[in-house]
Design an enzyme around this catalytic site. Structure first.
Site, PDB file in Angstrom:
ATOM      1  CB  SER A  70      -0.904   0.008   1.236  1.00  0.00           C
ATOM      2  OG  SER A  70      -0.146   0.314   2.399  1.00  0.00           O
ATOM      3  CG  ASP A  71       1.049   5.920  -1.400  1.00  0.00           C
ATOM      4  OD1 ASP A  71       2.050   6.103  -0.676  1.00  0.00           O
ATOM      5  OD2 ASP A  71       0.708   6.700  -2.302  1.00  0.00           O
ATOM      6  CD1 TRP A  72       3.002   7.067   5.695  1.00  0.00           C
ATOM      7  CD2 TRP A  72       4.415   5.456   5.089  1.00  0.00           C
ATOM      8  NE1 TRP A  72       3.827   6.823   6.758  1.00  0.00           N
ATOM      9  CE2 TRP A  72       4.708   5.837   6.424  1.00  0.00           C
ATOM     10  CE3 TRP A  72       5.177   4.461   4.493  1.00  0.00           C
ATOM     11  CZ2 TRP A  72       5.724   5.257   7.169  1.00  0.00           C
ATOM     12  CZ3 TRP A  72       6.186   3.872   5.233  1.00  0.00           C
ATOM     13  CH2 TRP A  72       6.457   4.278   6.547  1.00  0.00           C
ATOM     14  N   GLY A  73      -0.328   4.624   4.384  1.00  0.00           N
ATOM     15  CA  GLY A  73      -1.626   4.915   4.980  1.00  0.00           C
ATOM     16  C   GLY A  73      -2.802   4.717   4.050  1.00  0.00           C
ATOM     17  CB  ALA A  74      -3.107   3.741   0.534  1.00  0.00           C
TER      18      ALA A  74
END
Length: 547
Positions: A70-74
């Site tokens: 995932s993207d950071w916090g996605a």
């Protein structure tokens, strides 16, 4: 589950395959180890729990064997993301995966085989890249700078694009051009140095974009500093005004003793970043007004555009005193030296636009989406494809860029790329041969045609050109009038010729058949153009082949 609202990128199946999935497919075929899912939704479903994109398209259709992170916090859900195809949650501190998944595995909601699959996919790139065999140790304090300034300067020069050059005002000749007036905050240093990417939009030269890709540089050289250094070395006269809002001072500068015939360099910029979008296509801080004011008072005005992407140049581009336009883009930490090398002819510009510059913002056929749904109604007809379809004349075409020299093209040939017969085809196969080459999609990247032609530097200085291969499809494919399928940058000495070979793969001549859900090759005539931009008038050679 974390509640959130993210915009949804809504697109059809043909557009997905032929535009947005295309680079991911090429990356998978080349052996990429990890793919990141984004914050937004795709056709209504969050990207990091999107079964259609992650499982069905990426892992099944493309046979991707690496991991999805995932993207950071996605990541917004745990179970749904795991079942939807997510393998790694970043940064992992949200409590959605890891030990939180154990009850779901015990209940059978998540098959244990899926956990094994996640672990396998996580480790696969580690071994693929040989990180278990003498891989360098982690050292955040290691001095890795070396003499990288040299390649930084080369890259900076290579990317600079010459858009306008009336009466060969460029390059400057220090024996006859010795007085220069410089205008604009974008010529000088940022007010906030290099320490915080969030402040880059507040004035000064732009070296790079912001957001997650931002790198805190050890140094960067602005154009004004390099101009002053050039002035000292070549006995030039330089005056500069970086406060572009001080109109009175700017107007007074044209009357300065010794500068009545000066060349005027106007620097404008536009910045955007992750979390800092632009709402229009105009230069920052009244940059268009600055150009107009300088052009009104200076008969030889050269504009340097330091922008992250497209700008509307129409407010001043046709002004008779705007005799030169240089698109510097984001040239990196050696921006100043690279630009000076181009302006004074130590390097012949050969960069090309990677987008179209329109005369009207409405000409692009797309716009900023201010709602939760971003509908990609343009389909496969975006950028130059859209301009071609609707017969819209832009200010500057995709792929456009001038040079200080000229080139001729000849001897176009189209050959079937049979195994081992042609050198370029053989080299193409060798470059793509990897330990994971047995994946099913590899057959789509087999060469089927080899396009050869000769390019000659018929001008007066060493330089480069970028021949671009555009392909026209039979009507059955429902493709744009032409599609870029290859290019190569060629450097040539004066009078030198070179045979260039470009490859068309099976996928290059295919289209996505939405009914049969497969790549298909249309029967009929395919047209091949060798051009120096997407402008039909820049096509140098043309031929065709039948399938």
């Amino acid at each position: 589950m974390i509640n959130y609202v993210a915009y949804s990128a809504n697109l059809d199946d043909k557009t997905m395959h032929e535009i947005y999935l295309w680079p991911f497919a090429s990356s998978v075929a080349a052996g990429v180890g990890s793919v990141m899912c984004s914050y937004n939704r795709v056709n209504g479903t969050p990207a990091c729990q999107n079964k259609r994109t992650l499982n069905e398209l990426l892992k099944e259709e493309l046979e991707f064997q690496g991991n999805v992170m995932s993207d950071w916090g996605a990541t917004k859900t745990g179970i749904e993301s795991v079942l939807g195809g997510l393998d790694i949650d970043m940064p992992g501190s949200d409590g959605l995966m890891g030990i939180a998944l154990v009850p779901a595995v015990q209940k059978g909601t998540i098959p244990e085989a899926r956990i094994d699959d996640m672990i396998t996919r996580l480790l696969a790139p580690y071994y693929l890249l040989g990180q278990d065999q003498g891989y360098p140790t982690l050292d955040l304090d290691r001095d890795a700078i070396g003499d990288h300034y040299k390649i930084n300067r080369q890259i900076g020069m290579a990317g600079i694009i010459l858009l306008k050059n009336i009466n060969n005002v460029l390059p400057f000749n220090v024996t006859t051009n010795y007085s220069f007036l410089v205008y604009g905050e974008a010529a000088s240093r940022s007010k906030h140095g290099f320490g915080d990417s969030g402040f880059l939009q507040l004035g000064g030269a732009l070296y790079q974009g912001g957001g997650s890709g931002y790198v805190e540089s050890t140094y960067a050289v602005d154009p004004l500093t390099s101009l002053l250094s050039k002035a000292r070395k070549s006995h030039l006269q330089i005056r500069y005004i970086t406060n572009q809002l001080d109109i009175n001072v700017i107007n007074a500068s044209f009357k300065s003793h010794g500068f009545t015939n000066a060349k005027c360099l106007v620097f404008i910029s536009a910045f955007s970043s992750e979390g800092f979008d632009r709402l229009d296509l105009h230069a920052a801080d009244n940059g268009d007004l600055l150009v107009s004011i300088v052009a009104a008072g200076c008969a030889q005005t050269i504009v340097i555009v330091n922008s992250v992407s497209q700008l509307n140049l129409e407010a001043w581009i046709d002004h008779p005193h705007v005799v030169g336009v240089v698109w510097s883009g984001l040239p990196g930490s050696e921006y100043g030296p690279a630009l000076i090398d181009v302006l004074f002819g130590d390097y012949n510009p050969g960069g090309k636009l990677v987008f179209t510059l329109a005369k009207h913002e409405s000409d692009y056929g797309t716009d900023i989406s201010l709602t939760e749904n971003s509908n990609y109604k343009e389909g496969v007809f975006l950028d130059y494809r859209h301009f071609d379809k609707y017969h819209i004349t832009p200010r500057y075409h995709f792929g456009y860029g001038l040079s200080y020299t000229t080139f001729s093209f000849s001897q176009l040939n189209i050959l079937k790329a049979e195994e081992g017969q042609h050198t370029a085809s053989s080299q193409y196969r060798q470059r793509r041969t990897r330990s994971y080459v047995n994946i099913g999609i590899s057959r789509f990247y087999e060469p089927v045609y080899e396009i050869t032609f000769v390019i000659t530097n018929v001008g007066k200085v060493y330089g480069s050109e970028v021949p671009q291969l555009y392909l026209g499809f039979p009507a059955e494919a429902e493709e744009p009038p032409k599609v870029l399928r290859g290019f190569e940058r060629v450097y040539l000495a004066v009078g030198e010729s070179k045979q260039v070979s470009l490859i068309l793969t099976q996928k290059d001549i295919s289209y996505w058949n939405v009914v049969n859900q497969r790549w298909a090759i249309a029967r009929g005539t395919y047209t091949v153009w060798i051009s120096t931009s997407a402008n039909n008038a820049d096509a140098k050679l043309q031929s065709s082949f039948d399938v």
